[in-house]
Design a protein around this motif. Structure first.
Motif, PDB file in Angstrom:
ATOM      1  N   GLU A 167     -28.493  12.617 -22.452  1.00  0.00           N
ATOM      2  CA  GLU A 167     -27.908  11.374 -22.458  1.00  0.00           C
ATOM      3  C   GLU A 167     -28.356  11.603 -24.149  1.00  0.00           C
ATOM      4  O   GLU A 167     -28.084  10.625 -24.944  1.00  0.00           O
ATOM      5  CB  GLU A 167     -28.741   9.992 -22.045  1.00  0.00           C
ATOM      6  CG  GLU A 167     -28.754   9.350 -22.090  1.00  0.00           C
ATOM      7  CD  GLU A 167     -29.335   8.046 -21.112  1.00  0.00           C
ATOM      8  OE1 GLU A 167     -29.820   7.150 -21.704  1.00  0.00           O
ATOM      9  OE2 GLU A 167     -29.039   8.258 -20.166  1.00  0.00           O
ATOM     10  N   ASN A 168     -29.639  12.217 -24.532  1.00  0.00           N
ATOM     11  CA  ASN A 168     -30.617  12.086 -25.955  1.00  0.00           C
ATOM     12  C   ASN A 168     -29.733  12.814 -26.390  1.00  0.00           C
ATOM     13  O   ASN A 168     -29.148  12.306 -27.883  1.00  0.00           O
ATOM     14  CB  ASN A 168     -32.033  13.188 -25.485  1.00  0.00           C
ATOM     15  CG  ASN A 168     -32.810  11.506 -24.993  1.00  0.00           C
ATOM     16  OD1 ASN A 168     -32.606  11.098 -25.221  1.00  0.00           O
ATOM     17  ND2 ASN A 168     -34.102  12.770 -24.393  1.00  0.00           N
ATOM     18  N   THR A 169     -28.497  13.811 -26.233  1.00  0.00           N
ATOM     19  CA  THR A 169     -27.892  14.511 -27.664  1.00  0.00           C
ATOM     20  C   THR A 169     -26.400  13.730 -27.780  1.00  0.00           C
ATOM     21  O   THR A 169     -26.001  13.201 -28.687  1.00  0.00           O
ATOM     22  CB  THR A 169     -27.371  15.775 -26.299  1.00  0.00           C
ATOM     23  OG1 THR A 169     -28.395  17.025 -26.273  1.00  0.00           O
ATOM     24  CG2 THR A 169     -26.640  16.113 -27.596  1.00  0.00           C
ATOM     25  N   GLN A 170     -25.859  12.795 -26.661  1.00  0.00           N
ATOM     26  CA  GLN A 170     -25.177  11.734 -26.564  1.00  0.00           C
ATOM     27  C   GLN A 170     -25.027  10.747 -27.702  1.00  0.00           C
ATOM     28  O   GLN A 170     -24.129  10.575 -29.028  1.00  0.00           O
ATOM     29  CB  GLN A 170     -24.953  11.486 -25.107  1.00  0.00           C
ATOM     30  CG  GLN A 170     -23.746  10.863 -24.983  1.00  0.00           C
ATOM     31  CD  GLN A 170     -23.268  10.362 -23.579  1.00  0.00           C
ATOM     32  OE1 GLN A 170     -24.046   9.942 -22.893  1.00  0.00           O
ATOM     33  NE2 GLN A 170     -21.832   9.794 -23.439  1.00  0.00           N
ATOM     34  N   ILE A 171     -26.651  10.236 -27.785  1.00  0.00           N
ATOM     35  CA  ILE A 171     -27.119   9.130 -28.653  1.00  0.00           C
ATOM     36  C   ILE A 171     -27.164   9.948 -29.875  1.00  0.00           C
ATOM     37  O   ILE A 171     -26.187   9.457 -30.507  1.00  0.00           O
ATOM     38  CB  ILE A 171     -28.206   8.240 -28.113  1.00  0.00           C
ATOM     39  CG1 ILE A 171     -28.421   7.698 -26.528  1.00  0.00           C
ATOM     40  CG2 ILE A 171     -28.828   7.820 -29.390  1.00  0.00           C
ATOM     41  CD1 ILE A 171     -29.484   6.846 -26.075  1.00  0.00           C
ATOM     42  N   SER A 172     -27.660  11.221 -29.956  1.00  0.00           N
ATOM     43  CA  SER A 172     -27.800  12.069 -31.050  1.00  0.00           C
ATOM     44  C   SER A 172     -26.940  11.364 -31.983  1.00  0.00           C
ATOM     45  O   SER A 172     -26.609  11.497 -33.135  1.00  0.00           O
ATOM     46  CB  SER A 172     -29.101  12.855 -31.719  1.00  0.00           C
ATOM     47  OG  SER A 172     -28.463  13.480 -30.241  1.00  0.00           O
ATOM     48  N   ARG A 173     -25.568  12.587 -31.264  1.00  0.00           N
ATOM     49  CA  ARG A 173     -24.053  12.291 -31.870  1.00  0.00           C
ATOM     50  C   ARG A 173     -23.619  10.896 -32.525  1.00  0.00           C
ATOM     51  O   ARG A 173     -22.480  11.189 -33.530  1.00  0.00           O
ATOM     52  CB  ARG A 173     -23.410  13.108 -30.719  1.00  0.00           C
ATOM     53  CG  ARG A 173     -23.691  15.364 -30.595  1.00  0.00           C
ATOM     54  CD  ARG A 173     -22.973  15.845 -29.725  1.00  0.00           C
ATOM     55  NE  ARG A 173     -23.856  17.482 -29.667  1.00  0.00           N
ATOM     56  CZ  ARG A 173     -22.861  17.473 -28.263  1.00  0.00           C
ATOM     57  NH1 ARG A 173     -22.182  17.826 -27.801  1.00  0.00           N
ATOM     58  NH2 ARG A 173     -23.675  19.008 -28.622  1.00  0.00           N
ATOM     59  N   ALA A 193     -25.085   2.376 -30.848  1.00  0.00           N
ATOM     60  CA  ALA A 193     -25.252   3.243 -30.025  1.00  0.00           C
ATOM     61  C   ALA A 193     -25.085   3.794 -28.863  1.00  0.00           C
ATOM     62  O   ALA A 193     -24.411   3.906 -27.917  1.00  0.00           O
ATOM     63  CB  ALA A 193     -25.977   4.941 -30.622  1.00  0.00           C
ATOM     64  N   GLN A 194     -25.849   2.484 -28.462  1.00  0.00           N
ATOM     65  CA  GLN A 194     -26.897   2.151 -26.504  1.00  0.00           C
ATOM     66  C   GLN A 194     -25.680   1.630 -26.312  1.00  0.00           C
ATOM     67  O   GLN A 194     -25.266   2.143 -25.366  1.00  0.00           O
ATOM     68  CB  GLN A 194     -27.822   2.142 -26.637  1.00  0.00           C
ATOM     69  CG  GLN A 194     -28.522   3.669 -26.799  1.00  0.00           C
ATOM     70  CD  GLN A 194     -30.450   3.016 -26.541  1.00  0.00           C
ATOM     71  OE1 GLN A 194     -30.413   1.965 -27.480  1.00  0.00           O
ATOM     72  NE2 GLN A 194     -31.269   3.991 -26.157  1.00  0.00           N
ATOM     73  N   ALA A 195     -24.993   0.663 -26.635  1.00  0.00           N
ATOM     74  CA  ALA A 195     -24.500  -0.497 -26.477  1.00  0.00           C
ATOM     75  C   ALA A 195     -22.871  -0.206 -26.461  1.00  0.00           C
ATOM     76  O   ALA A 195     -21.811  -0.299 -25.328  1.00  0.00           O
ATOM     77  CB  ALA A 195     -23.950  -1.272 -27.420  1.00  0.00           C
TER      78      ALA A 195
END
Length: 200
Positions: A137-143, A155-157
């Protein structure tokens, strides 16, 4: 006999990277994102239905759909997202099936259907095997923040508008972990392609 593979993942999980690798290796890929653009082009049935549902404010002066305006509406409103999906999804499915038929007529043994919302749209019955491209999840958010120039909240939305990746992984037949290097992803794709070849 033709095998239909469903390729999916989460937003910014790297599914497109895997899709391109398969395409470069010569596998026909039918892309739902391309389908979604085609079915809402200016003066299409899809564009007409969106105008009726959301008004002309979500269109540019040249008559083409303003994707960012529409995106801002639907990413924060589940009801409106459902309304849009009810218009677009049946048209996308129709377009993809026509493309699939074309590839089958050309003798393709394995066809990849690249569908970001495969589970959300309940399209599992279109495919025989499901491949999920996954990252933590962290990689997904930062990418996603980097790629789309979004704040963490935005990004989270966007991520919240899809089924969580861990749930997709649970339902997958094959998982490609894309959190490592490109070479590591390529190795996993190679192994996947070998299973295609052994089947055909």
């Amino acid at each position: 006999m033709t095998t239909i593979i469903g390729l999916t993942g989460g937003i910014a999980s790297g599914k497109s990277t895997v899709s391109k690798m398969l395409q470069r290796a010569g596998y026909p890929v039918v892309d739902a994102d391309i389908a979604a653009r085609e079915v809402v082009k200016k003066d299409s049935l899809g564009a007409q239905q969106i105008k009726e549902a959301f008004g002309s404010g979500v269109f540019q002066a040249d008559g083409e759909l303003d994707r960012s305006k529409l995106g801002n509406i639907i990413f924060h409103d589940a009801e409106k997202r459902e309304k849009l999906n009810a218009i677009v999804h049946p048209l996308v499915k129709q377009w993809m099936l026509a493309e699939q038929e074309q590839h089958m007529a050309n003798g393709a043994k394995t066809i990849i259907l690249d569908i970001p919302l495969l589970f959300e749209s309940h399209l599992e019955d279109m495919v025989q095997q499901i491949v999920v491209v996954s990252v933590d999840e962290n990689t997904q958010i930062s990418r996603l923040m980097e790629r789309n120039k979004l704040t963490k909240t935005d990004a989270q939305a966007r991520m919240a508008s899809q089924m969580p990746l861990h749930e997709k992984v649970r339902r997958a037949d094959v998982v490609i972990d894309n959190a490592g290097s490109l070479a590591e992803t390529e190795q996993q794709v190679e192994a996947l392609m070998q299973t295609f070849e052994s089947r055909s």
